[in-house]
Design an enzyme around this catalytic site. Sequence first.
Site, PDB file in Angstrom:
ATOM      1  N   TYR A 154      -8.024   6.433  12.920  1.00  0.00           N
ATOM      2  CA  TYR A 154      -7.904   5.036  12.192  1.00  0.00           C
ATOM      3  C   TYR A 154      -9.045   4.059  12.606  1.00  0.00           C
ATOM      4  O   TYR A 154      -9.681   4.044  13.597  1.00  0.00           O
ATOM      5  CB  TYR A 154      -6.695   4.129  12.480  1.00  0.00           C
ATOM      6  N   ARG A 170      -0.018 -11.816  13.469  1.00  0.00           N
ATOM      7  CA  ARG A 170      -0.625 -11.251  12.249  1.00  0.00           C
ATOM      8  C   ARG A 170       0.039 -11.285  11.106  1.00  0.00           C
ATOM      9  O   ARG A 170      -0.491 -10.800   9.913  1.00  0.00           O
ATOM     10  CB  ARG A 170      -1.315  -9.783  12.660  1.00  0.00           C
ATOM     11  N   ASN A 198       0.897  -1.191  -0.013  1.00  0.00           N
ATOM     12  CA  ASN A 198      -0.054   0.110  -0.059  1.00  0.00           C
ATOM     13  C   ASN A 198       0.760   1.228   0.069  1.00  0.00           C
ATOM     14  O   ASN A 198       1.765   1.463   0.891  1.00  0.00           O
ATOM     15  CB  ASN A 198      -0.858  -0.131   1.180  1.00  0.00           C
ATOM     16  N   ASP A 243      -8.157  -2.705  17.149  1.00  0.00           N
ATOM     17  CA  ASP A 243      -6.888  -2.522  16.793  1.00  0.00           C
ATOM     18  C   ASP A 243      -6.488  -1.042  17.170  1.00  0.00           C
ATOM     19  O   ASP A 243      -7.208  -0.201  16.631  1.00  0.00           O
ATOM     20  CB  ASP A 243      -7.054  -2.592  14.989  1.00  0.00           C
ATOM     21  N   HIS A 282      -3.574 -10.952   8.545  1.00  0.00           N
ATOM     22  CA  HIS A 282      -4.056  -9.716   8.001  1.00  0.00           C
ATOM     23  C   HIS A 282      -4.755 -10.054   6.913  1.00  0.00           C
ATOM     24  O   HIS A 282      -4.537 -10.878   5.982  1.00  0.00           O
ATOM     25  CB  HIS A 282      -2.643  -9.004   7.751  1.00  0.00           C
ATOM     26  N   ARG A 339     -14.436  -6.859  14.846  1.00  0.00           N
ATOM     27  CA  ARG A 339     -13.490  -5.669  15.179  1.00  0.00           C
ATOM     28  C   ARG A 339     -14.469  -4.399  15.454  1.00  0.00           C
ATOM     29  O   ARG A 339     -15.176  -4.030  14.642  1.00  0.00           O
ATOM     30  CB  ARG A 339     -12.607  -5.483  14.380  1.00  0.00           C
ATOM     31  N   ASP A 359      -6.144  -3.980   1.061  1.00  0.00           N
ATOM     32  CA  ASP A 359      -4.915  -3.754   0.286  1.00  0.00           C
ATOM     33  C   ASP A 359      -4.449  -5.199   0.142  1.00  0.00           C
ATOM     34  O   ASP A 359      -3.279  -5.241  -0.602  1.00  0.00           O
ATOM     35  CB  ASP A 359      -4.053  -2.702   0.936  1.00  0.00           C
ATOM     36  N   GLU A 404      -4.928  -5.620  19.280  1.00  0.00           N
ATOM     37  CA  GLU A 404      -4.111  -5.668  18.147  1.00  0.00           C
ATOM     38  C   GLU A 404      -3.017  -4.312  18.014  1.00  0.00           C
ATOM     39  O   GLU A 404      -3.680  -3.193  18.470  1.00  0.00           O
ATOM     40  CB  GLU A 404      -4.625  -5.705  16.820  1.00  0.00           C
ATOM     41  N   GLU A 409      -8.653 -12.139   9.373  1.00  0.00           N
ATOM     42  CA  GLU A 409      -9.490 -10.859   9.172  1.00  0.00           C
ATOM     43  C   GLU A 409     -10.150 -10.935   7.693  1.00  0.00           C
ATOM     44  O   GLU A 409      -9.565 -11.332   6.841  1.00  0.00           O
ATOM     45  CB  GLU A 409      -8.371  -9.503   9.302  1.00  0.00           C
ATOM     46  N   HIS A 434     -15.345  -5.777  10.130  1.00  0.00           N
ATOM     47  CA  HIS A 434     -14.792  -4.492  10.768  1.00  0.00           C
ATOM     48  C   HIS A 434     -16.134  -3.639  10.960  1.00  0.00           C
ATOM     49  O   HIS A 434     -16.818  -2.928   9.955  1.00  0.00           O
ATOM     50  CB  HIS A 434     -14.182  -3.850   9.362  1.00  0.00           C
TER      51      HIS A 434
HETATM   52  O1  KDG Z   1      -2.171  -0.989   4.535  1.00  0.00           O
HETATM   53  C1  KDG Z   1      -2.564  -0.676   5.734  1.00  0.00           C
HETATM   54  C2  KDG Z   1      -3.698  -1.499   6.221  1.00  0.00           C
HETATM   55  O2  KDG Z   1      -3.668  -2.837   5.864  1.00  0.00           O
HETATM   56  C3  KDG Z   1      -3.845  -1.624   7.791  1.00  0.00           C
HETATM   57  O3  KDG Z   1      -3.902  -0.057   8.244  1.00  0.00           O
HETATM   58  C4  KDG Z   1      -5.031  -2.421   8.191  1.00  0.00           C
HETATM   59  O4  KDG Z   1      -4.235  -2.365  10.325  1.00  0.00           O
HETATM   60  C5  KDG Z   1      -4.895  -2.672   9.431  1.00  0.00           C
HETATM   61  C6  KDG Z   1      -6.020  -3.947   9.911  1.00  0.00           C
HETATM   62  O5  KDG Z   1      -5.904  -4.528  10.935  1.00  0.00           O
HETATM   63  O6  KDG Z   1      -6.569  -4.372   8.849  1.00  0.00           O
HETATM   64 MG    MG Z   2      -4.277  -3.784  11.972  1.00  0.00          MG
END
Ligand code: KDG
Ligand code: MG
Length: 402
Positions: free
Chosen positions: A159, A283, A37, A210, A312, A147, A316, A236, A339, A122
């Site tokens: 975030y 992860r 990314n 997270d 993960h 999450r 992306d 996380e 995830e 999410h």
């Molecule tokens: O490119 C960055 C993302 O993959 C990240 O920010 C996503 O933290 C993330 C997650 O737990 O999915």
């Molecule tokens: Mg994360």
Amino acid sequence: MRIQDAKVFVCSPGRNFVTLKISTDEGVYGLGDCTLNGRELAVASYLTDHVIPCIVGRDPFQTEDVWQYLYRGAYWRKGPVTMSAIAAVDMALWDIKGKALNTPLYNLLGGKSRTGVMVYGHANGRDLEETSDQVAKYIDEGYLAVRAQSGVPGLPSTYGVSKDKTFYEPAEKGLPPENSWSSEKYLNHVPKLFKALRTRFGDDVHLLHDAHHRLTPIQAARLGKEIEPYHLFWLEDAVTAELQEGFRIIRQHTTTPLAVGEIFDTVWDARLLISEQLIDYLRMTVVRGGGITPLRKVAAFADLYHVQTGCHGATDLSPVTMGAALHFDISVGNFGIQEYMRHTPETDEVFPHAYWFKDGYLHPGDKPGLGVDFDEKLAAKFPYERAYLPVNRKLDGTMWNW
Ligand code: KDG
Ligand code: MG
């Protein structure tokens, strides 16, 4: 069978993806994902200019030797560009092996160890109420694990809080946007979120959160301790993990399970975390961790120390990585959770795939190899668009971790 040719595709069906296609002299081809990314073109060049010329003519069944050739043989080891590029080659070769043997990849990794792969979705919202309503939506859709991320009072953005509720996409077109941050405001808010969620939804649903690398170890210890009564599945990325010893401080103070590693690229990033049992879930996933070949070894090492996997799976990571991860997840002994951030319909059209979701579980499907394809013609209609993840500053302007 020999590798005849390989080509890198950079496309943007909803977001940027970098895809490797390896063709053989017997007409079988394999796919690999190497999307990094905000640094996509660096990986494309690493493959096109430096890797592809070295793999043409090799036996695609030699996944171990090719991996060692690209890792040891480069002399310059590690790093996300190198490891994502090696991962793409490794995924594509496993895909070819599965297709050539006419069997889904999981059968080459020990077969199925479970009936499905438990995933988490999410849920997020601008405040506690909106986040809570989103958690309800995921539970209604059959998710067993969710999450939860919420906007923080006093911060304009944070975030994990999406503009579009279904498809959370943190990267933005153009140059990096700037967010602002206050650990104090965040720490005051998060325990209230999980108290509200447990009160509304009871004890059965798995809840995850997270912190996205933003706390210091002692702040993370405080958060872990304050959310202990709400029994999270995991907390996380509580801190950045370059200093693995930092997790000792968190561990001394809390029984909240800890997950880390989405940006790790080799086992060396987690050696102390695993061997001192400082974390509960790792992860690392296929694309960032250098492929299926090394990830299986890392998982076997983690298993010795009761650490489980938690790949993960953000947007992306392309459907090719998701496919590869699901074959890994369903076969590995110490699987924890996967995830699952859904891709947009444009992305799914460019990458038709055999995996499917039902009642909280993803299933890799039974197509030979990874079970994910790539529509080159359609992809060509979505050219690369420069995009970056945000950067983060504290309220006084100091640069901080995003
Ligand atoms: O490119 C960055 C993302 O993959 C990240 O920010 C996503 O933290 C993330 C997650 O737990 O999915
Ligand atoms: Mg994360």
